[in-house]
Design an enzyme around this catalytic site. Sequence first.
Site, mmCIF file in Angstrom:
data_model
loop_
_atom_site.group_PDB
_atom_site.id
_atom_site.type_symbol
_atom_site.label_atom_id
_atom_site.label_comp_id
_atom_site.label_asym_id
_atom_site.label_seq_id
_atom_site.Cartn_x
_atom_site.Cartn_y
_atom_site.Cartn_z
ATOM 1 N N ARG A 161 71.617 12.552 13.852
ATOM 2 C CA ARG A 161 70.471 13.292 13.848
ATOM 3 C C ARG A 161 70.024 14.266 15.028
ATOM 4 N NH1 ARG A 161 66.083 9.271 12.276
ATOM 5 N NH2 ARG A 161 64.690 10.569 11.983
ATOM 6 N N ARG A 215 63.801 2.571 8.957
ATOM 7 C CA ARG A 215 64.558 3.490 8.137
ATOM 8 C C ARG A 215 65.804 3.386 8.253
ATOM 9 N NH1 ARG A 215 61.164 9.012 8.844
ATOM 10 N NH2 ARG A 215 63.291 9.607 9.039
ATOM 11 N N ARG A 261 64.327 23.384 8.966
ATOM 12 C CA ARG A 261 65.165 22.792 9.824
ATOM 13 C C ARG A 261 66.454 23.641 10.229
ATOM 14 N NH1 ARG A 261 63.620 17.127 8.608
ATOM 15 N NH2 ARG A 261 64.611 15.504 9.995
ATOM 16 N N ARG A 284 60.871 2.167 16.043
ATOM 17 C CA ARG A 284 60.164 2.690 14.794
ATOM 18 C C ARG A 284 60.048 1.884 13.562
ATOM 19 N NH1 ARG A 284 59.698 8.997 13.226
ATOM 20 N NH2 ARG A 284 61.713 8.547 12.224
ATOM 21 N N LYS A 295 56.213 13.862 14.865
ATOM 22 C CA LYS A 295 55.663 14.743 13.733
ATOM 23 C C LYS A 295 55.235 14.277 12.532
ATOM 24 C CE LYS A 295 59.787 16.813 12.951
ATOM 25 N NZ LYS A 295 60.633 16.036 13.762
#
Length: 253
Positions: A203, A192, A120, A159, A41
Site C-alpha cells: 500500500r 483489517r 487515488r 490500528r 483520513k
Amino acid sequence: MTSTKNQRAAWLEGPSATCLPSAEVAHPWRLILLGAPGVGKGTQADLLRRRLGACHLSTGDVFRAAAKSTGCEPSPAMTAALDFMRRGALVPDATVWEMVRERTACLRCRGGFILDGFPRTLGQAESLKKLMEDERLSLDAVVNYELPLSEIVDRLSGRRTCEKCKAVYHVTRQPSQTAGVCDRCGGRLFQREDDRPESVTVRMEAYQRSTAPLIEFYGKLGVLLPIAATGSPDQICTRTIAALQQAPVRAVS
Ligand code: AMP
C-alpha cells in the site's frame, strides 16, 4: 439531524439506496482528504462530518461492504477488485470510477461531501474534475495530511476497527476500554486484512507511485491545504477547521 446510517447508506449500498442529508447544513462543504494510508483520513473524515455536516464518502468502505455482503454474487469486476484490495494493491481505475459514477447523486448531496480514499490516481482525479465541472459543483479544498513514514507504519500495524460502527482504535495510542470490544457500540474490533505487514508495504508503494502525484495536481489548481497529522485526532480536526477558515476560498459558517 439524520442518522449517520442514512447519510452513508446511499454511498455504501449504491444508487438504489435513499440518502437523507442533514437539513441544517448552512453551506455544503465539498472536500477531498489526501494522505498516505494510516495517516488518519478516516478518523478525520468522521470528525469533520460531525462538525461540518457533510457526508463521509469512503471508496475503501464500499469495497469492504461488498466483501462482507452475502446477499448476491459479486460481479466479476468486484471479485477482481476485492482481490486487489486484500493484497493492498490499488483497484483498477475503471472499476473504481464505475462505482463512484453510479453514486453521482451523493456528490450532489445538499449536505456536501468529504471524500476519503478517492481520488487515488491522476486518472481518477481527472475524471472527478470533469464530473464536477459537468455537474457545476465546486471543490472547496483538498486537505493533505502529512506525517513521517515511521509514524505511519506504527499507526497502521496497531490500528483496530469496529466491525459494526467502523470506529477506529489503536492498540497502544487509543485503546478501547475492554480489549477487542468497541466502546461506542460493543462491536468486535478486528485488524483489517490490508493492515497486515505484507499488505502495508504494498500500500505504501502504491501511495508513493500513484497517489503522491495528486499533491502537485491539486497544488496547481490552488486548492491544496497541507495539514500536519500529529497530535490527537481532535487536535488535528481543530487544526483542519482553522485552516479551512483561513483558506482564501471560503470561511466555515
Ligand atoms: P482505504 O480504506 O481507503 O485504505 O482503501 C482500502 C483499499 O481499497 C485500498 O488499499 C485499495 O485496494 C482499495 N481502494 C479504495 N479506494 C480506492 C481508489 N480510489 N482507487 C483504487 N483502489 C482503492
